[in-house]
Design an enzyme around this catalytic site. Structure first.
Site, PDB file in Angstrom:
ATOM      1  N   HIS A 119       0.851  -1.192   0.000  1.00  0.00           N
ATOM      2  CA  HIS A 119       0.000   0.000   0.000  1.00  0.00           C
ATOM      3  C   HIS A 119       0.889   1.245   0.000  1.00  0.00           C
ATOM      4  CE1 HIS A 119       0.599  -0.888   4.371  1.00  0.00           C
ATOM      5  NE2 HIS A 119       0.981   0.369   4.314  1.00  0.00           N
TER       6      HIS A 119
HETATM    7  C1  T46 Z   1       2.827   0.807   6.880  1.00  0.00           C
HETATM    8  C2  T46 Z   1       3.626  -0.420   7.121  1.00  0.00           C
HETATM    9  C3  T46 Z   1       5.091  -0.137   7.244  1.00  0.00           C
HETATM   10  C4  T46 Z   1      -4.506  -0.582  13.240  1.00  0.00           C
HETATM   11  O1  T46 Z   1      -5.621  -0.850  13.724  1.00  0.00           O
HETATM   12  N1  T46 Z   1      -3.757   0.445  13.777  1.00  0.00           N
HETATM   13  C5  T46 Z   1      -2.521   0.765  13.296  1.00  0.00           C
HETATM   14  O2  T46 Z   1      -1.886   1.688  13.808  1.00  0.00           O
HETATM   15  C6  T46 Z   1      -2.013   0.014  12.182  1.00  0.00           C
HETATM   16  C7  T46 Z   1      -0.644   0.347  11.620  1.00  0.00           C
HETATM   17  C8  T46 Z   1      -2.761  -0.997  11.661  1.00  0.00           C
HETATM   18  N2  T46 Z   1      -3.983  -1.284  12.186  1.00  0.00           N
HETATM   19  C9  T46 Z   1      -4.753  -2.410  11.628  1.00  0.00           C
HETATM   20  C10 T46 Z   1      -5.154  -2.281  10.178  1.00  0.00           C
HETATM   21  C11 T46 Z   1      -5.214  -3.721   9.709  1.00  0.00           C
HETATM   22  O3  T46 Z   1      -6.484  -4.262   9.999  1.00  0.00           O
HETATM   23  O4  T46 Z   1      -3.939  -3.575  11.701  1.00  0.00           O
HETATM   24  C12 T46 Z   1      -4.179  -4.429  10.593  1.00  0.00           C
HETATM   25  C13 T46 Z   1      -2.889  -4.723   9.869  1.00  0.00           C
HETATM   26  O5  T46 Z   1      -2.456  -3.523   9.205  1.00  0.00           O
HETATM   27  P1  T46 Z   1      -1.751  -3.561   7.768  1.00  0.00           P
HETATM   28  O6  T46 Z   1      -2.259  -4.718   6.993  1.00  0.00           O
HETATM   29  O7  T46 Z   1      -1.900  -2.198   7.167  1.00  0.00           O
HETATM   30  O8  T46 Z   1      -0.234  -3.847   8.195  1.00  0.00           O
HETATM   31  P2  T46 Z   1       1.053  -3.762   7.262  1.00  0.00           P
HETATM   32  O9  T46 Z   1       2.142  -4.435   8.012  1.00  0.00           O
HETATM   33  O10 T46 Z   1       0.763  -4.216   5.885  1.00  0.00           O
HETATM   34  O11 T46 Z   1       1.383  -2.183   7.168  1.00  0.00           O
HETATM   35  C14 T46 Z   1       1.797  -1.478   8.302  1.00  0.00           C
HETATM   36  C15 T46 Z   1       1.045  -0.137   8.405  1.00  0.00           C
HETATM   37  O12 T46 Z   1      -0.371  -0.379   8.373  1.00  0.00           O
HETATM   38  C16 T46 Z   1       1.390   0.805   7.277  1.00  0.00           C
HETATM   39  O13 T46 Z   1       0.936   2.101   7.582  1.00  0.00           O
HETATM   40  O14 T46 Z   1       3.288   1.736   6.234  1.00  0.00           O
HETATM   41  O15 T46 Z   1       3.187  -1.208   8.243  1.00  0.00           O
END
Ligand code: T46
Length: 143
Positions: A51
């Site tokens: 993303h």
């Molecule tokens: C990024 C990379 C480096 C939350 O509820 N609160 C939070 O602060 C974050 C970061 C995520 N979430 C929830 C959203 C999703 O349901 O946790 C779940 C996993 O998040 P995501 O799939 O976006 O995780 P990554 O590892 O793909 O990405 C993360 C960050 O979301 C993003 O901002 O830049 O790490």
């Protein structure tokens, strides 16, 4: 390093008893830190990210082990390996990121400029290319 990204070197205070690194907002990172989160327990074949953010600024720090980050814009792609707790990868808005090759026990700490908001994410790559193309193509950004 590509547009809107930078490697930041933090001060590593070393003694016989170990290392200490401090990060101060607007001094060591170029924004006010409103949120931190950390990612642990990632399987070695797992890939995360996929993303971009519309407005969020973040710094990624690998506190243990190593993690690779693939950064993409509509015109460039670059890969960074994070394996030093005194180094941070700054990623600004409109940069596509993918995290992979997490070693066993690796820990990724992230400092972010804003609270969590799903509205700030662009999770569809084609939509990302569409939203970012004006910035990267019409403003003659070649980095
Ligand atoms: C990024 C990379 C480096 C939350 O509820 N609160 C939070 O602060 C974050 C970061 C995520 N979430 C929830 C959203 C999703 O349901 O946790 C779940 C996993 O998040 P995501 O799939 O976006 O995780 P990554 O590892 O793909 O990405 C993360 C960050 O979301 C993003 O901002 O830049 O790490």
């Amino acid at each position: 390093m590509m547009y809107n990204c930078a490697l930041l070197k933090f001060k590593d205070i070393v003694s016989n008893d170990g290392h200490l690194t401090s990060i101060e907002e607007r001094i060591d990172v170029p924004f006010i830190i409103k949120r931190i989160y950390y990612i642990t327990g990632v399987a070695q074949d797992a890939e995360r990210g996929f993303h971009a953010h519309k407005t969020l600024h973040q710094v990624l720090i690998c506190l243990n082990g190593s993690i690779k980050i693939r950064l993409k814009t509509p015109i460039k792609e670059e890969q960074i390996k994070l394996n030093d707790p005194s180094v941070g990868l700054y990623i600004g808005p409109l940069i596509w990121r993918e995290m992979f090759d997490f070693t066993k026990g690796s820990v990724l700490l992230v400092a972010a400029s804003d609270h969590y908001s799903e509205d700030d994410y662009i999770r569809d790559y084609n939509l990302y290319l569409d939203e970012a193309k004006d910035t990267f193509l019409s403003h003659s950004i070649h980095e």
